[in-house]
Design a protein around this motif. Structure first.
Motif, short mmCIF file in Angstrom:
data_model
loop_
_atom_site.label_atom_id
_atom_site.label_comp_id
_atom_site.label_asym_id
_atom_site.label_seq_id
_atom_site.Cartn_x
_atom_site.Cartn_y
_atom_site.Cartn_z
N SER A 1 1.45 -7.05 -8.96
CA SER A 1 1.57 -5.83 -9.76
C SER A 1 2.14 -6.20 -11.11
O SER A 1 2.97 -7.12 -11.23
CB SER A 1 2.46 -4.79 -9.07
N ALA A 2 1.68 -5.51 -12.14
CA ALA A 2 2.20 -5.76 -13.48
C ALA A 2 3.64 -5.27 -13.57
O ALA A 2 4.08 -4.41 -12.80
CB ALA A 2 1.34 -5.06 -14.52
N GLU A 3 4.37 -5.85 -14.50
CA GLU A 3 5.78 -5.48 -14.66
C GLU A 3 5.92 -4.00 -15.01
O GLU A 3 5.22 -3.50 -15.91
CB GLU A 3 6.42 -6.35 -15.73
N ASP A 4 6.82 -3.33 -14.30
CA ASP A 4 7.09 -1.90 -14.51
C ASP A 4 5.83 -1.05 -14.33
O ASP A 4 5.66 -0.01 -14.98
CB ASP A 4 7.68 -1.66 -15.92
N SER A 5 4.94 -1.50 -13.46
CA SER A 5 3.72 -0.74 -13.18
C SER A 5 3.77 -0.23 -11.75
O SER A 5 4.30 -0.88 -10.85
CB SER A 5 2.48 -1.61 -13.38
N GLN A 6 3.20 0.95 -11.52
CA GLN A 6 3.15 1.54 -10.19
C GLN A 6 1.86 1.17 -9.45
O GLN A 6 1.63 1.63 -8.34
CB GLN A 6 3.29 3.06 -10.28
N VAL A 7 1.01 0.39 -10.08
CA VAL A 7 -0.27 -0.01 -9.49
C VAL A 7 -0.12 -1.39 -8.85
O VAL A 7 0.37 -2.33 -9.48
CB VAL A 7 -1.39 -0.04 -10.55
N VAL A 8 -0.56 -1.49 -7.61
CA VAL A 8 -0.50 -2.75 -6.86
C VAL A 8 -1.93 -3.20 -6.56
O VAL A 8 -2.77 -2.39 -6.14
CB VAL A 8 0.30 -2.59 -5.55
N THR A 9 -2.18 -4.48 -6.79
CA THR A 9 -3.51 -5.06 -6.54
C THR A 9 -3.44 -5.99 -5.34
O THR A 9 -2.60 -6.90 -5.31
CB THR A 9 -4.02 -5.83 -7.77
N VAL A 10 -4.32 -5.76 -4.38
CA VAL A 10 -4.42 -6.62 -3.20
C VAL A 10 -5.73 -7.40 -3.31
O VAL A 10 -6.82 -6.80 -3.33
CB VAL A 10 -4.38 -5.80 -1.90
N THR A 11 -5.63 -8.70 -3.39
CA THR A 11 -6.80 -9.56 -3.55
C THR A 11 -6.99 -10.42 -2.31
O THR A 11 -6.05 -11.10 -1.88
CB THR A 11 -6.65 -10.46 -4.79
N ALA A 12 -8.18 -10.40 -1.76
CA ALA A 12 -8.52 -11.20 -0.58
C ALA A 12 -9.50 -12.29 -0.98
O ALA A 12 -10.40 -12.06 -1.80
CB ALA A 12 -9.11 -10.34 0.52
N THR A 13 -9.34 -13.47 -0.41
CA THR A 13 -10.20 -14.62 -0.71
C THR A 13 -10.81 -15.14 0.58
O THR A 13 -10.11 -15.32 1.58
CB THR A 13 -9.39 -15.74 -1.38
#
Length: 252
Positions: free
Chosen positions: A112-124
């Motif tokens: 997640s970006a700093e001070d951001s409420q958005v979380v990214t989940v990346t699968a490989t």
């Protein structure tokens, strides 16, 4: 006595061992290309995003700075929970994966970006469709389990992972690997060239004698090839005739 090396001597060593350097560069590039294209398995990645927001019961409550700060602080906890066995074990069961929890953890990245409420989940994964399913299922299971685990309901799916029509692998990167191999091959080749030159203790010129024996050179005996000697056949014939006549006189 301290020895110094000039720029001309450096280029001379490189020129002398140029074939060796080129051979190492070409070999490194070919090995890197072979490994990248034929040995390493291509892997693909897919990402899903969720946002840490207000719960439904607080939807009418206006945002304030404290609520936003609280949600941001919760993200650090969520990043740990989402890769915990409580979430991943259910993901493995739903997708019927033949993976352990640790192996699935290695395939997931949460950021997640700093001070951001958005979380990214990346699968490989080696299968692009499976990477998409792992990312989406992980976020969906997390959204379902978080009310029971944290007694909050503030996770909303922002965007689901999708498989592109023509997905491109994220690794390996053959061109980048080949470029790195070329640079390393050149460095090893130049280093080996100077090492061989340093280990070569044969005397090749009068300068080597002066450096090693610390004595002046008084003279040089030149080396002559057979082609450097010009033979005058007419003079040789005359000498033979004269030597023959002298031999006859002595016999008389």
């Amino acid at each position: 006595m301290e020895e110094t090396i000039s720029l001309g001597e450096i280029f001379a060593v490189i020129k002398k061992r140029l074939l060796l350097i080129v051979a190492l560069v070409v070999a490194a590039a070919l090995i890197s290309a072979g490994v990248s294209y034929f040995v390493l398995t291509p892997t693909y990645e897919s990402s899903s995003q969720f946002i840490v927001n207000q719960s439904d019961k607080d939807a009418k409550t206006p945002y304030d700075e404290n609520n936003i700060r609280t949600n941001v602080e919760l993200i650090n906890t969520y990043n740990v929970i989402i890769k915990s066995p409580a979430i991943l074990d259910e993901v493995i069961d739903e997708l019927n994966l033949s993976l352990s929890t640790q192996q699935l953890q290695d395939k997931l990245e949460v950021s997640s970006a700093e001070d951001s409420q958005v979380v990214t989940v990346t699968a490989t994964d080696a299968d692009p469709q499976m990477a998409t399913e792992m990312a989406n299922t992980t976020v969906q299971v997390f959204q379902k389990q978080i009310p029971d685990l944290m007694n909050v309901d503030n996770v909303k799916i922002l965007s689901e992972a999708q498989t592109k029509a023509d997905p491109s692998p994220v690794s390996p990167r053959p061109l980048l690997n080949i470029a790195i191999a070329i640079v390393l091959g050149a460095m090893v080749g130049v280093g080996l060239a100077f090492l061989l030159e340093y280990l070569d203790n044969t005397i090749k010129s009068e300068n080597d004698i002066e450096k090693r024996l610390d004595i002046p050179v008084l003279g040089v005996v030149s080396h002559m090839e057979d082609s450097d000697i010009k033979i005058d056949h007419s003079r040789q014939a005359q000498r033979r005739v004269r030597s023959g006549m002298n031999a006859q006189k002595e016999s008389i």
